[in-house]
Design an enzyme around this catalytic site. Structure first.
Site, PDB file in Angstrom:
ATOM      1  CB  THR A  23       3.241   8.928   1.561  1.00  0.00           C
ATOM      2  OG1 THR A  23       2.701   8.282   0.406  1.00  0.00           O
ATOM      3  CG2 THR A  23       2.121   9.620   2.313  1.00  0.00           C
ATOM      4  CG  LEU A  79       2.679   7.489   6.107  1.00  0.00           C
ATOM      5  CD1 LEU A  79       3.151   8.883   6.504  1.00  0.00           C
ATOM      6  CD2 LEU A  79       1.281   7.565   5.506  1.00  0.00           C
ATOM      7  CG  ASP A  80       3.007   4.542  -0.384  1.00  0.00           C
ATOM      8  OD1 ASP A  80       2.739   3.530   0.254  1.00  0.00           O
ATOM      9  OD2 ASP A  80       2.262   5.063  -1.247  1.00  0.00           O
ATOM     10  CE  LYS A  81      13.130   5.102  -0.984  1.00  0.00           C
ATOM     11  NZ  LYS A  81      13.975   4.119  -1.659  1.00  0.00           N
ATOM     12  NE  ARG A 115       1.809   6.998  -3.206  1.00  0.00           N
ATOM     13  CZ  ARG A 115       2.410   8.178  -3.337  1.00  0.00           C
ATOM     14  NH1 ARG A 115       2.381   8.815  -4.481  1.00  0.00           N
ATOM     15  NH2 ARG A 115       3.050   8.718  -2.313  1.00  0.00           N
TER      16      ARG A 115
END
Ligand code: URA
Length: 247
Positions: free
Chosen positions: A116, A112-114, A199
């Site tokens: 998210t 997961l992105d930072k 995104r």
């Protein structure tokens, strides 16, 4: 049926991060390794490596850490990263220090992105990891996105088309399902795990994701009572439910 693995006690404790064979030998001689209520003096003994060992074995008076094959469910908080290459606290930092020394090592199942939040799994089970992220399995991931601008109404068709091409890519995205919650909030179910996928999908539709939270992976939902930053081990039925259809 799968054969139950066996291991020497010193090897098992070494691979779960308790120290070198020499250190484990010393610990055992000092009475620090107890199995089924009895001191273990011969750490070269082979034992069956089964999940119930955590309840049957004590190391320095504490239950043995989970044996290999663990799956951790983390409610990833905002700002934590899955990658050692990025700055900031790592998701691995929430786990006990000793777990850093485990072999096989613990890895995240996908990323997961930072920025998210939500459901993130970590495991030392390479087969499971590959089965979950394999595109052939089509494991559904459900994200809740809040958006900078109101939805226009055409996003559901675009995302479901199987023709949406993200910038810089040469293969269109597999069909995804959009469920509108409010003009600026939606649930999006995808079966792939491309870089910054959700995104970039909303960017392709002329919008901007403000917050992104993963609620579900296959049949496994993030429990409401798991606070951001909190984690727990999954039992085998919960791990298997990843491959169920989302409820
Ligand atoms: N899609 C994104 O854009 N970010 C994530 O973290 C996961 C899916």
């Amino acid at each position: 049926m799968k054969k139950t693995p066996t291991a020497r006690i010193d090897k098992l404790l070494g691979s779960t991060g308790y120290g070198s064979r020499a250190e484990i030998g010393r610990l055992a001689r000092a009475g620090g390794v107890v199995l089924d209520g009895e001191d273990v003096l011969d750490v070269s003994r082979r034992i069956a490596v089964t999940p119930d060992l955590s309840a049957r074995m004590e190391i320095d008076g504490e239950p043995l850490d989970p044996v290999p094959g663990l799956v951790v469910l983390l409610n990833k908080p905002l700002g934590m990263t899955c990658s050692h290459k990025e700055d900031g606290a790592l998701v691995y930092d929430v786990l006990p220090d000793r777990w850093r020394r485990r072999d096989p090592a613990i890895s995240t199942i996908g990323r997961l992105d930072k920025l998210t939040t939500g459901l993130l799994l970590l495991t030392d089970d390479g087969d499971l990891l590959h089965r979950v992220i394999s595109p052939k399995r089509h494991v559904a991931k459900v994200y809740r996105a809040t958006l900078a601008r109101p939805l226009q109404g055409n996003e559901g068709v675009l995302f479901a088309s199987g023709e949406l091409m993200l910038e810089g890519e040469s293969k269109p995205l597999a069909p995804a399902v959009l469920e509108v919650v409010s003009p600026t909030e939606a649930l999006l179910t995808v079966t792939e795990g491309r870089y910054h996928q959700v995104r970039r999908m909303f960017a392709a539709a002329g919008n901007h994701v403000e917050t992104l939270h993963r609620e579900r992976l296959g049949g496994l939902a993030l429990p409401d009572d798991l606070a951001p930053g909190a984690w727990r081990l999954l039992n085998p039925d919960e791990s298997a439910s990843i491959f169920d259809e989302p409820a």
